[in-house]
Design a protein around this motif. Sequence first.
Motif, PDB file in Angstrom:
ATOM      1  N   ALA A   1      19.583  25.223 -32.310  1.00 27.14           N
ATOM      2  CA  ALA A   1      19.184  24.244 -33.326  1.00 27.14           C
ATOM      3  C   ALA A   1      19.288  24.829 -34.726  1.00 27.14           C
ATOM      4  O   ALA A   1      19.806  24.198 -35.657  1.00 27.14           O
ATOM      5  CB  ALA A   1      17.757  23.773 -33.063  1.00 27.14           C
TER       6      ALA A   1
ATOM      7  N   GLY B   1      20.471  17.688 -38.798  1.00 30.66           N
ATOM      8  CA  GLY B   1      19.385  17.884 -37.835  1.00 30.66           C
ATOM      9  C   GLY B   1      19.310  16.730 -36.839  1.00 30.66           C
ATOM     10  O   GLY B   1      19.064  16.938 -35.643  1.00 30.66           O
TER      11      GLY B   1
ATOM     12  N   GLY C   1      21.905  17.167 -34.298  1.00 32.74           N
ATOM     13  CA  GLY C   1      21.451  18.126 -33.290  1.00 32.74           C
ATOM     14  C   GLY C   1      20.503  17.492 -32.283  1.00 32.74           C
ATOM     15  O   GLY C   1      20.556  17.789 -31.083  1.00 32.74           O
ATOM     16  N   THR C   2      19.635  16.601 -32.762  1.00 33.07           N
ATOM     17  CA  THR C   2      18.712  15.916 -31.854  1.00 33.07           C
ATOM     18  C   THR C   2      19.467  15.008 -30.888  1.00 33.07           C
ATOM     19  O   THR C   2      19.152  14.952 -29.688  1.00 33.07           O
ATOM     20  CB  THR C   2      17.696  15.093 -32.666  1.00 33.07           C
ATOM     21  OG1 THR C   2      16.891  15.992 -33.442  1.00 33.07           O
ATOM     22  CG2 THR C   2      16.797  14.286 -31.743  1.00 33.07           C
TER      23      THR C   2
ATOM     24  N   GLY D   1      20.952  17.072 -28.285  1.00 36.00           N
ATOM     25  CA  GLY D   1      19.914  17.478 -27.336  1.00 36.00           C
ATOM     26  C   GLY D   1      19.525  16.363 -26.396  1.00 36.00           C
ATOM     27  O   GLY D   1      19.300  16.593 -25.198  1.00 36.00           O
TER      28      GLY D   1
ATOM     29  N   ALA E   1      15.868  20.397 -33.768  1.00 35.82           N
ATOM     30  CA  ALA E   1      16.953  20.336 -34.751  1.00 35.82           C
ATOM     31  C   ALA E   1      16.575  19.435 -35.925  1.00 35.82           C
ATOM     32  O   ALA E   1      16.835  19.766 -37.091  1.00 35.82           O
ATOM     33  CB  ALA E   1      18.238  19.845 -34.095  1.00 35.82           C
TER      34      ALA E   1
END
Length: 257
Positions: A35, A157, A160-161, A164, A188
Amino acid sequence: MDVAMIAGLVVSLGAIFTSMILEGSSPMAIFLIPAIMLVIVGTLGACMASGTIASMMTAFKWLIYAFTAKPPKHEEVVEPLVKMAEKARREGLLSLESEMDSVEDPFMQRGLQMAVDGTDPDDLYDILMAEVRAKKASAAVGAAFWTDAGGYAPTIGIVGTVIGLIHVLENLSEPEKLGHLIAGAFVATLWGVMSANVMFLPWAKRIKYLTAQEAAKMELVIDGVLAIQAGSNPRVVATKLRSKMTPAGPNEVREAA
């Protein structure tokens, strides 16, 4: 160096980590390498893509300056200029030639040397102000880079989530792993928002602030040198320069933007 920047970073991160501890969590839970790497490297890559390698190098140069520089003290400029005005008034402008080595500020030394050399006042003003404008322009590039980073980081970010959560959906057959995976996915986003508001945007603001203060100091030097060249009374020089000294505040920051 001025400790405000480092102290502010420590206080901000300390507040975040302390709140996690009070909530019963561990600060180490957010230190997930994937992250952090996605947010930091992805943000820098996006900033690089929106500019040039040269602008990125300029941004890091100004970041080092922001960490190590102290806000200039304008009174340190006024005192030597008034002494020079007194000597020039008493012994003539050419007498300042022998005092050049005692001038610690390189910008002031260049200005006084041009005055002693008989440079036309208009040319002297244009040359010195060109240096001030160049410094402001360079700082603006550095500040803009970190401002852009503050805009890109939260969105990266979120990317990134989403990555995930895709991984979470791939493991729906293993319910015992879902809680850990979902928590990791949101790290993230946390790093995106935290890096933008604790690091990147404050860095940009500090670069603007320090540059505004330094530019104001350089402009005081220009006014002082021109007054000395014109043969002004030292008391008038001191009064004129001190009247232009303003407390550090948001006005300077806006002027540098």
